[in-house]
Design an enzyme around this catalytic site. Structure first.
Site, PDB file in Angstrom:
ATOM      1  CG  HIS A   1      -1.981  -1.068   1.158  1.00  0.00           C
ATOM      2  ND1 HIS A   1      -3.316  -0.796   1.107  1.00  0.00           N
ATOM      3  CD2 HIS A   1      -1.874  -2.417   1.099  1.00  0.00           C
ATOM      4  CE1 HIS A   1      -4.011  -1.929   1.038  1.00  0.00           C
ATOM      5  NE2 HIS A   1      -3.140  -2.930   1.030  1.00  0.00           N
TER       6      HIS A   1
ATOM      7  CG  ASP B   1      -4.962   1.935   2.314  1.00  0.00           C
ATOM      8  OD1 ASP B   1      -3.972   1.783   1.583  1.00  0.00           O
ATOM      9  OD2 ASP B   1      -5.785   1.021   2.562  1.00  0.00           O
TER      10      ASP B   1
END
Ligand code: UDP
Length: 486
Positions: free
Chosen positions: A20, A128
């Site tokens: 990520h 995120d």
């Protein structure tokens, strides 16, 4: 006349896992290159990802501002210093309770994030997907939130259809295939291949994913690390049929151009990049298969042994990344056949630890990629124009496998049937050999390679000035600017 630099200010808040944070750092660099001021909200352990990027940004005025917030490991009963998902998945004492605790700790970050949002009032928050509460947190201060999923349009569309129509609930066994409804292609999956978050909506992860879906709908939109030409039908479907606002700005890994950027992306490589290049330079074009399963998957010794034997039997040169450290005290390791490295000298290179993946994939000697189909790796393989062996382990990887093998037809499946958290379904050496041979010597190999090469060219064009991703990034910056003025 000099054009005015837009002084847009964006907050970036990545999830604490390499898959990520690595693309988020690239995205931050892309916005910096457009004159946007970036503040990264990160933990002590992950701050070096951004400070390293700053070392490569020459102009000090445009560097990424880093704000560190404390990751509350101790508060939820995680070991002190456990601030990154890898710390759990790499541990011999891995268990799923630790993952749940990790998400509970992540949820405690809402308060420190809100403090920073209130203090600095950025124009936008890119957060995120694993922070579903971030949309409401930003809304408290009138700040638009963009979601970063870390996956492509194909899997976003597949997941949406699965959630809407629940086809997995209409089959009688875990191995019976069903068609995912209402997608541009006929995509078949089985219940075994979908992650637990989808199989059981009432489990901890199931509920988390539901919350993520709801928060996405309330957000300003979605930034997608993909390019239009790769999956046009799904980019359209996501926007027009599913009604999402989305900007495709990838492949973001292509912003790494210098040797240093390519060789130390994410983490310092475990081998010297010159040594790696020397090895690759000694090989013919398209003769090496690169084998790597990302930063999370953690195979058993028995599985690694089968991979070793399969690679040997394939007759192909290979670079194989194994997430293990060399134990100097032991002559041989239990996951390798005795004398394997000596026997493979010159033909096979084993990297223990972290590989300079972009540097390797971009080398002309590399002609195939055995991948776990993590989205970053998938897109990096596409960008490098190499055909792939799909070896999914969990999460969105089974969807990405379908994109590679069925939609794009640039790869073959190794034959995994079962999604597992991180240890992988068991594959025998014969299947490894067969899949690797299929990339290099099968009847379809030539066509797969030429399709992969064409997509690699399109990827590079997409991020060049005037390309589809370049233009969508411009549109996003302009949209945020005009939002600010209103
Ligand atoms: N990666 C790397 N070297 C390694 C392993 C992984 O550079 O030895 C990078 C890879 O290039 C990709 C990321 O780590 O950008 C992994 O992300 P992906 O989505 O493929 O998989 P995950 O690690 O999230 O399962």
């Amino acid at each position: 006349m000099e054009t005015e630099i837009p002084k847009l200010h964006m907050f970036f808040f990545p999830f604490m896992a390499k898959g990520h944070i690595i693309p988020i750092v690239d995205i931050a660099k892309l916005f910096v290159a457009r004159g946007v001021k970036i503040t990264a909200i990160t933990t002590q352990a992950d701050a070096p990802f951004f400070s390293k990027a700053n070392q490569r940004i020459n102009n000090s005025a445009t560097q990424i501002d880093i704000k560190i917030i404390k990751f509350p490991s101790k508060e939820v009963g995680l070991p002190e210093g456990c601030e990154n998902v890898d710390a759990i998945t790499n541990s011999a004492r891995f268990n799923f309770d630790l993952v749940i605790k990790f998400f509970q700790a992540a949820a405690l970050l809402q308060e420190p994030l809100e403090d920073l949002l209130e203090k600095y009032k950025p124009d936008c928050l890119v957060a995120d997907m694993f922070f579903p509460w971030a949309t409401d947190a930003a809304a408290k201060f009138g700040i638009p939130r963009l979601v970063f999923h870390g996956t492509g349009f194909f899997s976003l569309c597949t997941m949406s259809s699965m959630r809407l129509y629940e086809p997995h609930k209409k089959v009688s066994s875990d191995s019976e295939e069903f068609v995912v409804p209402n997608l541009p292609d006929e995509i078949k999956l089985s219940r075994k291949q979908i992650p637990e978050s989808m199989r059981d909506g009432e489990s901890f992860v199931g509920k988390l994913f539901k919350a993520m879906g709801a928060s996405e709908l309330k957000s300003y939109g979605v930034v997608v690390n993909s390019f239009y030409e790769l999956e046009p039908a799904y980019a359209e479907h996501f926007r027009k049929v599913l009604g999402r606002r989305a900007w495709h700005i990838g492949p973001v890994s292509l912003c790494n151009r210098s040797l240093e950027d390519l060789s130390s992306r994410g983490k310092q490589a475990s081998l010297d990049e010159q040594e790696c290049l020397k090895w690759l330079n000694s090989k013919e074009p398209n003769s090496v298969v690169y084998v790597c399963f990302g930063s999370v998957a953690n195979f058993s010794s028995a599985q690694l042994m089968e991979i070793a034997l399969g690679l040997e039997a394939s007759g192909q040169s290979f670079i194989w990344v194994v997430r293990k450290d060399k134990n100097d005290e032991e002559e041989e390791e239990d996951w390798l056949p005795v004398g394997f490295e000596k026997k493979m000298e010159g033909r096979g290179l084993i990297i223990r630890g972290w590989a300079p993946q972009l540097l390797i994939l971009d080398h002309e000697a590399v002609g195939g990629f055995v991948t776990h189909c993590g989205w970053n790796s998938t897109l990096e393989g596409v960008s490098a124009g190499v055909p792939m062996v799909a070896w999914p382990v969990s999460a969105d990887q089974f969807y990405n496998e379908k994109l590679i093998t069925q939609v794009l037809k640039i790869g073959v499946s190794v034959g995994i049937q079962q999604s597992t958290m991180l240890f992988g379904d068991y594959i025998k050496k014969e299947a490894v050999e067969k899949a690797v041979r299929a990339l290099f010597t099968s009847d379809e190999a030539k066509e797969m390679r030429s399709r992969a090469k064409a997509l690699g060219e399109m990827a590079k064009k997409a991020v060049e000035e005037g390309g589809s991703s370049y233009s969508d990034l411009s549109a996003l910056v302009e949209g945020l600017m005009s939002l600010r003025h209103h």
